[in-house]
Design a protein around this motif. Sequence first.
Motif, PDB file in Angstrom:
ATOM      1  N   CYS A 133       0.846  -1.190   0.000  1.00 14.64           N
ATOM      2  CA  CYS A 133       0.000   0.000   0.000  1.00 14.64           C
ATOM      3  C   CYS A 133       0.884   1.243   0.000  1.00 14.64           C
ATOM      4  O   CYS A 133       1.913   1.280   0.684  1.00 14.64           O
ATOM      5  CB  CYS A 133      -0.923   0.001   1.219  1.00 14.64           C
ATOM      6  SG  CYS A 133      -2.033   1.433   1.319  1.00 14.64           S
ATOM      7  N   LEU A 134       0.508   2.239  -0.785  1.00 18.24           N
ATOM      8  CA  LEU A 134       1.194   3.530  -0.800  1.00 18.24           C
ATOM      9  C   LEU A 134       0.262   4.579  -0.202  1.00 18.24           C
ATOM     10  O   LEU A 134      -0.860   4.771  -0.686  1.00 18.24           O
ATOM     11  CB  LEU A 134       1.564   3.930  -2.232  1.00 18.24           C
ATOM     12  CG  LEU A 134       2.047   5.377  -2.422  1.00 18.24           C
ATOM     13  CD1 LEU A 134       3.314   5.636  -1.614  1.00 18.24           C
ATOM     14  CD2 LEU A 134       2.254   5.681  -3.901  1.00 18.24           C
ATOM     15  N   ARG A 135       0.750   5.224   0.864  1.00 20.67           N
ATOM     16  CA  ARG A 135      -0.043   6.282   1.497  1.00 20.67           C
ATOM     17  C   ARG A 135       0.688   7.615   1.329  1.00 20.67           C
ATOM     18  O   ARG A 135       1.861   7.731   1.694  1.00 20.67           O
ATOM     19  CB  ARG A 135      -0.266   5.983   2.981  1.00 20.67           C
ATOM     20  CG  ARG A 135      -1.101   4.731   3.237  1.00 20.67           C
ATOM     21  CD  ARG A 135      -1.336   4.500   4.727  1.00 20.67           C
ATOM     22  NE  ARG A 135      -2.180   3.348   4.972  1.00 20.67           N
ATOM     23  CZ  ARG A 135      -1.728   2.097   5.061  1.00 20.67           C
ATOM     24  NH1 ARG A 135      -0.426   1.871   4.953  1.00 20.67           N
ATOM     25  NH2 ARG A 135      -2.557   1.099   5.273  1.00 20.67           N
ATOM     26  N   THR A 136      -0.014   8.582   0.771  1.00 11.80           N
ATOM     27  CA  THR A 136       0.544   9.918   0.590  1.00 11.80           C
ATOM     28  C   THR A 136      -0.438  10.936   1.164  1.00 11.80           C
ATOM     29  O   THR A 136      -1.654  10.723   1.144  1.00 11.80           O
ATOM     30  CB  THR A 136       0.792  10.219  -0.897  1.00 11.80           C
ATOM     31  OG1 THR A 136      -0.418   9.959  -1.641  1.00 11.80           O
ATOM     32  CG2 THR A 136       1.913   9.365  -1.445  1.00 11.80           C
ATOM     33  N   VAL A 137       0.105  12.029   1.680  1.00 17.62           N
ATOM     34  CA  VAL A 137      -0.731  13.068   2.277  1.00 17.62           C
ATOM     35  C   VAL A 137      -0.725  14.290   1.371  1.00 17.62           C
ATOM     36  O   VAL A 137       0.339  14.731   0.910  1.00 17.62           O
ATOM     37  CB  VAL A 137      -0.242  13.444   3.689  1.00 17.62           C
ATOM     38  CG1 VAL A 137      -1.061  14.593   4.258  1.00 17.62           C
ATOM     39  CG2 VAL A 137      -0.335  12.229   4.609  1.00 17.62           C
ATOM     40  N   HIS A 138      -1.895  14.832   1.133  1.00 17.94           N
ATOM     41  CA  HIS A 138      -2.061  15.980   0.249  1.00 17.94           C
ATOM     42  C   HIS A 138      -2.863  17.048   0.983  1.00 17.94           C
ATOM     43  O   HIS A 138      -3.813  16.746   1.707  1.00 17.94           O
ATOM     44  CB  HIS A 138      -2.789  15.567  -1.035  1.00 17.94           C
ATOM     45  CG  HIS A 138      -2.156  14.398  -1.726  1.00 17.94           C
ATOM     46  ND1 HIS A 138      -1.235  14.532  -2.742  1.00 17.94           N
ATOM     47  CD2 HIS A 138      -2.292  13.060  -1.514  1.00 17.94           C
ATOM     48  CE1 HIS A 138      -0.843  13.332  -3.132  1.00 17.94           C
ATOM     49  NE2 HIS A 138      -1.469  12.420  -2.407  1.00 17.94           N
ATOM     50  N   GLY A 139      -2.472  18.278   0.783  1.00 17.64           N
ATOM     51  CA  GLY A 139      -3.171  19.358   1.463  1.00 17.64           C
ATOM     52  C   GLY A 139      -2.949  20.677   0.762  1.00 17.64           C
ATOM     53  O   GLY A 139      -2.215  20.757  -0.239  1.00 17.64           O
ATOM     54  N   PRO A 140      -3.555  21.738   1.266  1.00 14.19           N
ATOM     55  CA  PRO A 140      -3.399  23.060   0.641  1.00 14.19           C
ATOM     56  C   PRO A 140      -1.983  23.574   0.780  1.00 14.19           C
ATOM     57  O   PRO A 140      -1.194  23.075   1.585  1.00 14.19           O
ATOM     58  CB  PRO A 140      -4.395  23.934   1.426  1.00 14.19           C
ATOM     59  CG  PRO A 140      -4.529  23.243   2.749  1.00 14.19           C
ATOM     60  CD  PRO A 140      -4.411  21.780   2.464  1.00 14.19           C
TER      61      PRO A 140
END
Length: 345
Positions: free
Chosen positions: A154-161
């Motif tokens: 599994c690849l987990r990435t965090v995205h935000g403003p």
Amino acid sequence: MDSIDLDVLKASARWLESGRRVLLVTVVRTWGSSPRPEGAMLAICEDGSVAGSVSGGCIEDDLIDRVRRLGIQQTHPEAVKYGISAEEAHRFGLPCGGTIELVLEPVTPDSRIDDLCARVIAGEVVMRSLDMTSGAVTLTPGSSAEGVVFDGRCLRTVHGPRYRMLVIGAGQLSRYLCEIALGLDYRVIVCDPREEYSDTWHVPGTTLVRTMPDDTVLDMKLDDRSAVIALTHDPKLDDLALMEALKTPAFYVGALGSRRNNMARRERLESYFDLSKEELSRLRGPAGIYIGSRTPPEIAISILAEVTAAKNGVVIPYELRTGEAKAARDIAVNEQTACIADGIR
């Protein structure tokens, strides 16, 4: 998230909507030195068009060449490595011995890129989880403190403003600081209720507000992707804003001023405002690292170097902080002067 990463996602969604195949490439692990950090993204359209980057250019060239020659053949995500040997490192523009691991993901409607973009634009911080076996994607609330996690399954990435920067004061130094901050990809808000400064402010790409700085701090609802820099030298403007900012999760709160002014500011904040010692200890002042800066552009670089270190979790050595470094310099100068005087006598 930097705006370049959001541009990558938008390009992926746009190409997919037009009926073209798209490959989304994400840096998931690096060893040694690497040109781009974990989480950096590249989108490649089947016609060879690209958005973003994952290296200094050579890895992109190799991936683009494969797509142009073979098309996008992947039906499921896969992981690949570049630069395992010194020869490969040299070929792909990596420092000798460096290694970079990438996940190549064929983009489909199930990738939920449109949904992710909409949430980021709305100001949410989102964790995107990609199942490497099925290609299925789930989106859940995330935290900017979380990084890239890849375990092969599994690849987990965090995205935000984008990171925000509130600059209090619209003077000459602010102009240089804001121009550089825009280049660093901050969303820059400049606050100055003084007409003599705000009426002449013109730095394209920034947002000017004329409300009182402490009201602006409250209105912005600062989070851990926010920085505040007070540059007016006016306690009526700086102090109340700093008081409110130090109570927020902002990753950087700093103020310009001499060592004497900074000491007086700390005494005011401690004596007249409801700040704990822990909150007060978060104040960076005098703002910046010591590089012998004298001109407004040099001071702007000094301050933004400290902001960048704070953003990246780097602790500035005590002796490089502006106040401490200048104090040490003064002691050294006084000792040298005393030695010279002793020699003359």
